[in-house]
Design a protein around this motif. Structure first.
Motif, mmCIF file in Angstrom:
data_model
loop_
_atom_site.group_PDB
_atom_site.id
_atom_site.type_symbol
_atom_site.label_atom_id
_atom_site.label_comp_id
_atom_site.label_asym_id
_atom_site.label_seq_id
_atom_site.Cartn_x
_atom_site.Cartn_y
_atom_site.Cartn_z
ATOM 1 N N GLU A 1 38.705 -89.709 -37.132
ATOM 2 C CA GLU A 1 37.621 -89.843 -38.109
ATOM 3 C C GLU A 1 37.846 -91.040 -39.017
ATOM 4 O O GLU A 1 36.909 -91.755 -39.355
ATOM 5 N N ARG A 2 39.087 -91.258 -39.425
ATOM 6 C CA ARG A 2 39.379 -92.420 -40.271
ATOM 7 C C ARG A 2 39.037 -93.718 -39.533
ATOM 8 O O ARG A 2 38.484 -94.638 -40.120
ATOM 9 N N ARG A 3 39.354 -93.780 -38.234
ATOM 10 C CA ARG A 3 39.012 -94.973 -37.446
ATOM 11 C C ARG A 3 37.498 -95.125 -37.309
ATOM 12 O O ARG A 3 36.966 -96.228 -37.416
ATOM 13 N N MET A 4 36.814 -94.015 -37.086
ATOM 14 C CA MET A 4 35.366 -94.050 -36.908
ATOM 15 C C MET A 4 34.679 -94.595 -38.161
ATOM 16 O O MET A 4 33.850 -95.494 -38.075
ATOM 17 N N VAL A 5 35.012 -94.083 -39.329
ATOM 18 C CA VAL A 5 34.320 -94.502 -40.547
ATOM 19 C C VAL A 5 34.777 -95.859 -41.050
ATOM 20 O O VAL A 5 34.091 -96.478 -41.856
ATOM 21 N N ALA A 6 35.899 -96.349 -40.565
ATOM 22 C CA ALA A 6 36.373 -97.677 -40.978
ATOM 23 C C ALA A 6 35.355 -98.752 -40.605
ATOM 24 O O ALA A 6 35.298 -99.798 -41.252
ATOM 25 N N GLU A 7 34.551 -98.486 -39.584
ATOM 26 C CA GLU A 7 33.548 -99.452 -39.135
ATOM 27 C C GLU A 7 32.265 -99.404 -39.961
ATOM 28 O O GLU A 7 31.422 -100.286 -39.847
ATOM 29 N N PHE A 8 32.096 -98.375 -40.791
ATOM 30 C CA PHE A 8 30.893 -98.255 -41.615
ATOM 31 C C PHE A 8 30.935 -99.293 -42.727
ATOM 32 O O PHE A 8 31.966 -99.499 -43.358
ATOM 33 N N GLY A 9 29.805 -99.897 -43.001
ATOM 34 C CA GLY A 9 29.753 -100.995 -43.954
ATOM 35 C C GLY A 9 29.856 -100.617 -45.422
ATOM 36 O O GLY A 9 30.218 -101.448 -46.243
ATOM 37 N N THR A 10 29.536 -99.374 -45.776
ATOM 38 C CA THR A 10 29.550 -99.006 -47.194
ATOM 39 C C THR A 10 30.392 -97.766 -47.435
ATOM 40 O O THR A 10 30.527 -96.900 -46.562
ATOM 41 N N GLU A 11 30.918 -97.688 -48.644
ATOM 42 C CA GLU A 11 31.680 -96.502 -49.036
ATOM 43 C C GLU A 11 30.796 -95.260 -48.985
ATOM 44 O O GLU A 11 31.236 -94.196 -48.566
#
Length: 190
Positions: free
Chosen positions: A26-36
């Protein structure tokens, strides 16, 4: 709400708290999201699902992009606004939507709000409730390409009882419920 359905409406935890509660994937997945904000929303609803169903709940997506749990018999539905995350967990198909009441729905009203729906109530929250109800019906129907003005209708709104009746196409009308939380409306089926 049916006895098997559970609705959770919560403000998201901080990103640091959610990252500490999440697995490496999950940490890897959301690392690609542009905003907090997007990272917090995605982590928060997954956190709620795993908190309620167990850490080994395997989250995936169906062919329409709706979240599902593969290794459980429960259905899940999720939604989020700027400051709230809504998750519904049920033994039966379910849907949920959350929208801020201060969003300017009048800008898009001509694309989703029929004259007969506008006449359902004088309540200033009606545009937000109808929009959220149509989002909920769209998710519940599990069909792509539905037009909010042509295909999705709200037939009745009861602000005192927090109840709605809606219909997709010529299908049987569907009962929905709604609640207000921290400047948001939450509409759900389940």
């Amino acid at each position: 709400m049916k006895s098997s359905a559970r609705l959770f409406v919560e403000p998201p935890l901080s990103e640091a708290e959610l990252l500490a509660l999440s697995g490496e994937a999950e940490r890897r997945m959301v690392a690609e999201f542009g905003t907090e904000r997007r990272r917090r929303e995605a982590l928060m609803w997954r956190y709620i699902v795993r908190r309620e169903l167990g850490a080994d709940a395997e989250i995936s997506y169906d062919e329409y992009g709706a979240p599902q749990v593969l290794n459980r018999e429960e259905y899940i539905a999720v939604s989020h606004s700027d400051d709230l995350v809504a998750v519904m967990i049920s033994r039966e198909r379910c849907a949920v939507d959350v929208e801020r009441l201060d969003r300017n729905f009048e800008r898009v009203a001509a694309r989703y709000l029929r004259p007969e729906e506008r006449a359902l109530s004088e309540d200033v929250r009606l545009p937000a409730v109808v929009w959220s109800a149509k989002e909920t019906l769209y998710k519940y129907a599990g069909k792509r390409g539905l037009d909010f003005l042509r295909d999705v209708r709200i037939l009745n709104v009861d602000f005192e009882g927090g109840a709605l009746l809606g219909q997709v196409g010529e299908e049987m009308p569907v009962r929905m419920q709604f609640e207000f939380h921290l400047g948001n409306v939450v509409v759900y089926i389940g």
